[in-house]
Design a protein around this motif. Sequence first.
Motif, PDB file in Angstrom:
ATOM      1  N   ALA A 151     -60.592 -47.324 -39.664  1.00  0.00           N
ATOM      2  CA  ALA A 151     -62.536 -47.445 -40.158  1.00  0.00           C
ATOM      3  C   ALA A 151     -62.347 -45.626 -40.516  1.00  0.00           C
ATOM      4  O   ALA A 151     -61.859 -44.445 -40.882  1.00  0.00           O
ATOM      5  N   MET A 152     -63.154 -45.133 -41.294  1.00  0.00           N
ATOM      6  CA  MET A 152     -64.146 -44.279 -42.024  1.00  0.00           C
ATOM      7  C   MET A 152     -65.464 -43.624 -41.421  1.00  0.00           C
ATOM      8  O   MET A 152     -66.203 -44.092 -40.996  1.00  0.00           O
ATOM      9  N   ARG A 153     -64.582 -42.826 -40.720  1.00  0.00           N
ATOM     10  CA  ARG A 153     -65.692 -41.909 -39.450  1.00  0.00           C
ATOM     11  C   ARG A 153     -66.382 -40.403 -40.102  1.00  0.00           C
ATOM     12  O   ARG A 153     -65.734 -40.242 -40.951  1.00  0.00           O
TER      13      ARG A 153
ATOM     14  N   LYS B  55     -50.882 -48.849 -49.738  1.00  0.00           N
ATOM     15  CA  LYS B  55     -51.679 -49.077 -50.778  1.00  0.00           C
ATOM     16  C   LYS B  55     -52.246 -47.678 -50.729  1.00  0.00           C
ATOM     17  O   LYS B  55     -52.893 -47.522 -51.870  1.00  0.00           O
ATOM     18  N   CYS B  56     -51.618 -46.623 -49.947  1.00  0.00           N
ATOM     19  CA  CYS B  56     -52.316 -45.411 -50.112  1.00  0.00           C
ATOM     20  C   CYS B  56     -51.652 -44.801 -52.007  1.00  0.00           C
ATOM     21  O   CYS B  56     -50.694 -44.305 -51.654  1.00  0.00           O
ATOM     22  N   PRO B  57     -52.523 -44.193 -52.488  1.00  0.00           N
ATOM     23  CA  PRO B  57     -52.245 -43.185 -53.275  1.00  0.00           C
ATOM     24  C   PRO B  57     -52.340 -42.138 -53.535  1.00  0.00           C
ATOM     25  O   PRO B  57     -51.320 -41.765 -54.821  1.00  0.00           O
TER      26      PRO B  57
ATOM     27  N   LYS C 102     -53.139 -34.362 -47.417  1.00  0.00           N
ATOM     28  CA  LYS C 102     -53.429 -35.477 -49.363  1.00  0.00           C
ATOM     29  C   LYS C 102     -54.122 -36.225 -48.996  1.00  0.00           C
ATOM     30  O   LYS C 102     -54.187 -36.929 -50.055  1.00  0.00           O
ATOM     31  N   CYS C 103     -54.797 -37.030 -47.808  1.00  0.00           N
ATOM     32  CA  CYS C 103     -56.036 -38.108 -47.704  1.00  0.00           C
ATOM     33  C   CYS C 103     -56.931 -37.511 -49.523  1.00  0.00           C
ATOM     34  O   CYS C 103     -57.764 -36.601 -49.222  1.00  0.00           O
ATOM     35  N   ILE C 104     -57.657 -38.371 -49.865  1.00  0.00           N
ATOM     36  CA  ILE C 104     -58.938 -38.606 -50.826  1.00  0.00           C
ATOM     37  C   ILE C 104     -59.615 -39.144 -50.784  1.00  0.00           C
ATOM     38  O   ILE C 104     -60.470 -39.269 -51.050  1.00  0.00           O
ATOM     39  N   THR C 105     -60.034 -40.291 -49.092  1.00  0.00           N
ATOM     40  CA  THR C 105     -61.087 -40.800 -48.661  1.00  0.00           C
ATOM     41  C   THR C 105     -61.586 -41.595 -49.448  1.00  0.00           C
ATOM     42  O   THR C 105     -62.560 -42.337 -50.171  1.00  0.00           O
ATOM     43  N   CYS C 106     -60.148 -42.164 -50.080  1.00  0.00           N
ATOM     44  CA  CYS C 106     -60.514 -43.390 -51.211  1.00  0.00           C
ATOM     45  C   CYS C 106     -61.203 -45.199 -50.212  1.00  0.00           C
ATOM     46  O   CYS C 106     -61.497 -45.707 -51.073  1.00  0.00           O
ATOM     47  N   ASN C 107     -60.100 -45.042 -49.443  1.00  0.00           N
ATOM     48  CA  ASN C 107     -60.677 -45.739 -48.232  1.00  0.00           C
ATOM     49  C   ASN C 107     -59.801 -47.317 -48.229  1.00  0.00           C
ATOM     50  O   ASN C 107     -60.356 -48.316 -48.233  1.00  0.00           O
ATOM     51  N   ALA C 108     -58.499 -47.134 -49.177  1.00  0.00           N
ATOM     52  CA  ALA C 108     -57.805 -48.182 -49.829  1.00  0.00           C
ATOM     53  C   ALA C 108     -57.027 -48.754 -48.432  1.00  0.00           C
ATOM     54  O   ALA C 108     -56.646 -49.480 -48.027  1.00  0.00           O
ATOM     55  N   CYS C 109     -56.973 -47.749 -47.741  1.00  0.00           N
ATOM     56  CA  CYS C 109     -55.787 -48.215 -46.438  1.00  0.00           C
ATOM     57  C   CYS C 109     -56.501 -48.495 -45.354  1.00  0.00           C
ATOM     58  O   CYS C 109     -56.619 -50.033 -44.817  1.00  0.00           O
ATOM     59  N   VAL C 110     -58.256 -48.177 -45.333  1.00  0.00           N
ATOM     60  CA  VAL C 110     -59.244 -48.998 -43.969  1.00  0.00           C
ATOM     61  C   VAL C 110     -59.360 -50.870 -45.402  1.00  0.00           C
ATOM     62  O   VAL C 110     -59.861 -51.581 -44.480  1.00  0.00           O
TER      63      VAL C 110
HETATM   64  S1  SF4 Z   1     -58.408 -43.191 -47.854  1.00  0.00           S
HETATM   65 FE1  SF4 Z   1     -57.018 -43.912 -46.600  1.00  0.00          FE
HETATM   66  S2  SF4 Z   1     -55.964 -44.791 -48.750  1.00  0.00           S
HETATM   67 FE2  SF4 Z   1     -57.074 -43.494 -49.584  1.00  0.00          FE
HETATM   68  S3  SF4 Z   1     -55.887 -40.993 -49.553  1.00  0.00           S
HETATM   69 FE3  SF4 Z   1     -56.585 -41.393 -47.634  1.00  0.00          FE
HETATM   70  S4  SF4 Z   1     -54.995 -42.620 -46.515  1.00  0.00           S
HETATM   71 FE4  SF4 Z   1     -54.947 -43.035 -48.387  1.00  0.00          FE
END
Ligand code: SF4
Length: 120
Positions: A92-94, A54-56, A75-83
């Motif tokens: 979880a997003m901390r 799922k990670c874009p 690389k992570c854009i904190t989109c929450n898709a993996c959560v």
């Molecule tokens: S929040 Fe998760 S899905 Fe989104 S970019 Fe970061 S690691 Fe990938």
Amino acid sequence: MPIRKISRTILKSLFGEPATLMYPARARVYPTSSRGRVAIEIAACIFCGLCRRKCPTAAILVNKEKKTWEIDRLKCITCNACVEACPKKCLAMRNKYAAAQTARQNEKFQAPEAKPGAGG
Ligand code: SF4
Ligand code: SF4
């Protein structure tokens, strides 16, 4: 800009609190709405790889055989898709940011060793 507005801005800048903090002496208190960073409870992970799929930005690596889970914080854009995708709810997003890095390096998590005779 009217002179009154300019004066107010100048006075605020001269006598108000600075916008910056003496970090790390004074830690930033993040707003509750900030996403922070992805955290994993590795003991609950079943290494299904759904989060990776799922990670874009392809920030996640999952190795089922070695029971490792990795994330490239740059690389992570904190989109929450993996959560949202995790079936075990172990992501979880901390509300905390990752430490600064001097080299490009994945953060790696290893599943704890299974206790002998435990589980099936
Ligand atoms: S929040 Fe998760 S899905 Fe989104 S970019 Fe970061 S690691 Fe990938
Ligand atoms: S989706 Fe959840 S259980 Fe599956 S590999 Fe990712 S963190 Fe582990």
